[in-house]
Write a protein that holds these residues in place. Structure first.
Motif, short mmCIF file in Angstrom:
data_model
loop_
_atom_site.label_atom_id
_atom_site.label_comp_id
_atom_site.label_asym_id
_atom_site.label_seq_id
_atom_site.Cartn_x
_atom_site.Cartn_y
_atom_site.Cartn_z
N GLY A 163 0.82 -1.21 0.00
CA GLY A 163 0.00 0.00 0.00
C GLY A 163 0.85 1.26 0.00
O GLY A 163 1.76 1.39 0.82
N ARG A 164 0.58 2.16 -0.92
CA ARG A 164 1.38 3.38 -1.07
C ARG A 164 1.23 4.31 0.13
O ARG A 164 2.11 5.11 0.40
CB ARG A 164 1.03 4.08 -2.37
CG ARG A 164 -0.37 4.62 -2.41
CD ARG A 164 -0.86 4.93 -3.82
NE ARG A 164 -2.23 5.39 -3.82
CZ ARG A 164 -3.30 4.63 -3.62
NH1 ARG A 164 -3.15 3.34 -3.42
NH2 ARG A 164 -4.51 5.14 -3.63
N LYS A 165 0.11 4.22 0.84
CA LYS A 165 -0.12 5.06 2.02
C LYS A 165 0.11 4.27 3.31
O LYS A 165 0.75 4.76 4.23
CB LYS A 165 -1.54 5.62 2.01
CG LYS A 165 -1.81 6.57 0.85
CD LYS A 165 -3.25 7.03 0.86
CE LYS A 165 -3.56 7.89 -0.36
NZ LYS A 165 -4.99 8.20 -0.44
N SER A 166 -0.40 3.05 3.35
CA SER A 166 -0.35 2.25 4.59
C SER A 166 0.97 1.52 4.77
O SER A 166 1.35 1.20 5.89
CB SER A 166 -1.48 1.22 4.59
OG SER A 166 -1.23 0.23 3.60
N GLY A 167 1.63 1.18 3.66
CA GLY A 167 2.83 0.35 3.73
C GLY A 167 2.50 -1.11 4.00
O GLY A 167 3.41 -1.92 4.17
N GLU A 168 1.23 -1.46 4.01
CA GLU A 168 0.81 -2.83 4.29
C GLU A 168 0.59 -3.62 3.00
O GLU A 168 0.23 -3.04 1.97
CB GLU A 168 -0.49 -2.82 5.10
CG GLU A 168 -0.35 -2.21 6.47
CD GLU A 168 -1.64 -2.18 7.24
OE1 GLU A 168 -2.61 -2.86 6.85
OE2 GLU A 168 -1.69 -1.46 8.25
N ARG A 203 -1.28 -5.72 0.34
CA ARG A 203 -2.65 -5.76 -0.15
C ARG A 203 -2.72 -6.79 -1.27
O ARG A 203 -1.94 -6.72 -2.22
CB ARG A 203 -3.08 -4.40 -0.70
CG ARG A 203 -2.92 -3.25 0.26
CD ARG A 203 -4.00 -3.26 1.30
NE ARG A 203 -3.91 -2.07 2.14
CZ ARG A 203 -4.40 -1.99 3.35
NH1 ARG A 203 -5.03 -3.03 3.86
NH2 ARG A 203 -4.29 -0.89 4.04
N ASN A 218 -0.80 1.57 -6.26
CA ASN A 218 0.31 1.08 -5.42
C ASN A 218 1.54 0.74 -6.25
O ASN A 218 2.67 0.93 -5.80
CB ASN A 218 -0.13 -0.15 -4.62
CG ASN A 218 -1.14 0.17 -3.55
OD1 ASN A 218 -1.31 1.32 -3.15
ND2 ASN A 218 -1.84 -0.85 -3.08
#
Length: 139
Positions: free
Chosen positions: A40-45, A47, A78
């Protein structure tokens, strides 16, 4: 138990993972699905998305259609931030690098994907956005 053919999104991913693709790889209208894991580009998680695919030489093709929506799918966004992905086809998992098909490559690749899922043409007709074909190359 509901077949993966009736599942979408997270439920499809869960069944695919539980069965190593025995339930989930073969999908509707004779098409096949892989799992694409992006960061994820925002979360870093991580997906994971179930996507219709086709082999293309040593690579694999997927389409960032989001059903013809005007905005691209999150997994495609992402890739712009981090093109390094994990792909699962049935029980096999491997690292890959994603890139968008070039203007020269796209017509033939699009044709292969429309053969796999004819609705892609109607998705494209319903949006101003040029729907990209994404090439997944093993690393």
């Amino acid at each position: 138990m509901t077949s993966a053919m009736d599942l979408h999104g997270p439920a499809h991913v869960a069944r695919y993972l539980e069965t190593d693709g025995a339930d989930g790889h073969d999908w509707r209208r004779g098409t096949t699905v892989l799992l694409l894991t992006t960061i994820g580009r925002k979360s870093g998680e991580a997906r994971t998305s179930p996507l219709i695919y086709r082999e293309w030489g040593d690579a694999y093709l997927v389409v960032a259609s989001k059903g013809g929506a005007d905005a691209p799918p999150a997994w495609f966004l992402n890739l712009a931030a981090n093109p390094d992905v994990t792909v699962q086809i049935r029980a096999e998992r491997f690292a890959a690098r994603a890139r968008t098909a070039t203007a020269e490559e796209k017509p033939a690749m699009w044709g292969a994907m429309v053969e796999a899922w004819p609705d892609y043409d109607s998705y494209q007709a319903g949006t101003e956005r040029e729907i990209p074909v994404v090439v997944l190359e093993r690393t």
